[in-house]
Enzyme design. Structure first.
Site, PDB file in Angstrom:
ATOM      1  N   ASP A 130       6.177  -0.694   7.178  1.00 55.76           N
ATOM      2  CA  ASP A 130       7.111  -0.231   8.213  1.00 55.76           C
ATOM      3  C   ASP A 130       6.491  -0.412   9.593  1.00 55.76           C
ATOM      4  O   ASP A 130       5.392   0.082   9.854  1.00 55.76           O
ATOM      5  CB  ASP A 130       7.464   1.244   7.998  1.00 55.76           C
ATOM      6  CG  ASP A 130       8.284   1.467   6.745  1.00 55.76           C
ATOM      7  OD1 ASP A 130       9.418   0.978   6.694  1.00 55.76           O
ATOM      8  OD2 ASP A 130       7.772   2.113   5.805  1.00 55.76           O
TER       9      ASP A 130
ATOM     10  N   ASP B 179      -0.030  -2.509   6.306  1.00 59.74           N
ATOM     11  CA  ASP B 179       1.075  -1.553   6.327  1.00 59.74           C
ATOM     12  C   ASP B 179       2.391  -2.338   6.373  1.00 59.74           C
ATOM     13  O   ASP B 179       2.404  -3.537   6.662  1.00 59.74           O
ATOM     14  CB  ASP B 179       0.929  -0.636   7.544  1.00 59.74           C
ATOM     15  CG  ASP B 179       1.970   0.464   7.562  1.00 59.74           C
ATOM     16  OD1 ASP B 179       2.151   1.128   6.527  1.00 59.74           O
ATOM     17  OD2 ASP B 179       2.617   0.657   8.611  1.00 59.74           O
TER      18      ASP B 179
ATOM     19  N   ASP C  64       0.547  -0.162  12.419  1.00 56.86           N
ATOM     20  CA  ASP C  64       1.214   0.083  13.704  1.00 56.86           C
ATOM     21  C   ASP C  64       1.047   1.511  14.190  1.00 56.86           C
ATOM     22  O   ASP C  64       1.519   1.836  15.279  1.00 56.86           O
ATOM     23  CB  ASP C  64       2.712  -0.241  13.592  1.00 56.86           C
ATOM     24  CG  ASP C  64       3.448   0.781  12.732  1.00 56.86           C
ATOM     25  OD1 ASP C  64       3.029   0.994  11.573  1.00 56.86           O
ATOM     26  OD2 ASP C  64       4.418   1.387  13.219  1.00 56.86           O
TER      27      ASP C  64
END
Length: 267
Positions: free
Chosen positions: A15, A13, A215
């Site tokens: 961001d 991922d 995250d």
């Protein structure tokens, strides 16, 4: 780190893992240097469909990391690929709520994008994050769905974390259209396994050889669990370790950030 072995590739991922907004997170260049040194293939897979793969390449270049277009997979790209495998693009008109990150992949696959005021029927309504969303766009999409168009969402993220706080994400738009039409969309991005399955195909690796890095427990990690791949939750973004206590799933590993991940990869 115990068990952190037999890794053939990564699905990463962006961001909250690689950056916050326009600010690179500490250890970014060392992380990618390690991946290149180890000849470890990766796909950067994001639910964000608002910008194109080319824009992501440019963003990373500005952070002194060079990657290729083929190492990027956005939910906009994943949506276009998924639909192209199920519809005949040259014969399919699509009404799009979204920006270039969703519209361009659909055009690249040969779909016909309907205009705002065109009277012709459309076969698909596809919604992604649209920061210029208007009442008229919602009305057009709702009317097309009510008339029988199939309904898809690039991703279902209800909120969008920003420096202002948590703002409405594409999931909020999908919820409004569902409330207005009684039709729920098929969503392509995480936690649905579709985008992960496409990333596995790009890597040409079986699930047991791949690790997902993210995250967010509710998208990155849940999507990995549903796909049957191992995962690392990094604590540099949205989710906290304490959030796991109320869930019936969990990441394989929890790490502070990509600096700790880099150390684990080099061991």
């Amino acid at each position: 780190m115990q068990g952190f072995t037999d890794i053939g590739g990564l699905i990463i991922d962006m961001d909250g893992v690689l950056w916050h907004g326009e600010q690179a997170l500490p250890g970014l260049t060392a992380f990618f240097d390690t991946l290149r040194d180890l000849k470890l293939p990766f796909v950067l897979a994001t639910n964000n469909a608002s910008i194109t793969a080319e824009q992501y390449v440019a963003k990373l270049s500005g952070m002194r990391v060079e990657i290729g277009i083929r190492e990027i997979l956005t939910s906009g790209m994943a949506t276009a690929l998924y639909l192209s495998e199920r519809y005949q693009p040259s014969e399919t008109r699509v009404y799009v709520i979204g920006s270039a990150g969703l519209r361009q992949p659909l055009l690249d696959k040969g779909f016909i994008l309907a205009g705002e005021q065109e009277p012709e029927a459309v076969q698909l309504v596809v919604s992604g994050l649209d920061k210029t969303l208007t009442w008229e766009k919602l009305c057009n999409a709702a009317l097309h769905i009510q008339a029988g168009a199939d309904f898809y969402g690039s991703n279902g993220d209800v909120t969008l974390p920003t420096e202002r706080g948590f703002l409405p994400g594409n999931g909020a738009t999908l919820a409004a259209l569902t409330a207005a039409t009684g039709v729920s969309p098929i969503t392509i991005g995480k936690p649905a396994p579709i985008i992960y399955q496409q990333a596995l195909a790009i890597l040409s690796l079986p699930p047991e050889r791949v690790v997902a890095i993210g995250d967010r427990l509710d998208t990155d990690i849940l999507g990995a669990v549903r796909t049957g791949i191992r995962s690392v939750l990094v604590l540099s973004g949205i989710s906290r370790e304490s959030d796991m206590q109320r869930l019936d799933y969990a990441p394989t590993w929890v790490m502070r950030d990509i600096r700790e991940l880099t150390t684990a990869l080099r061991q």
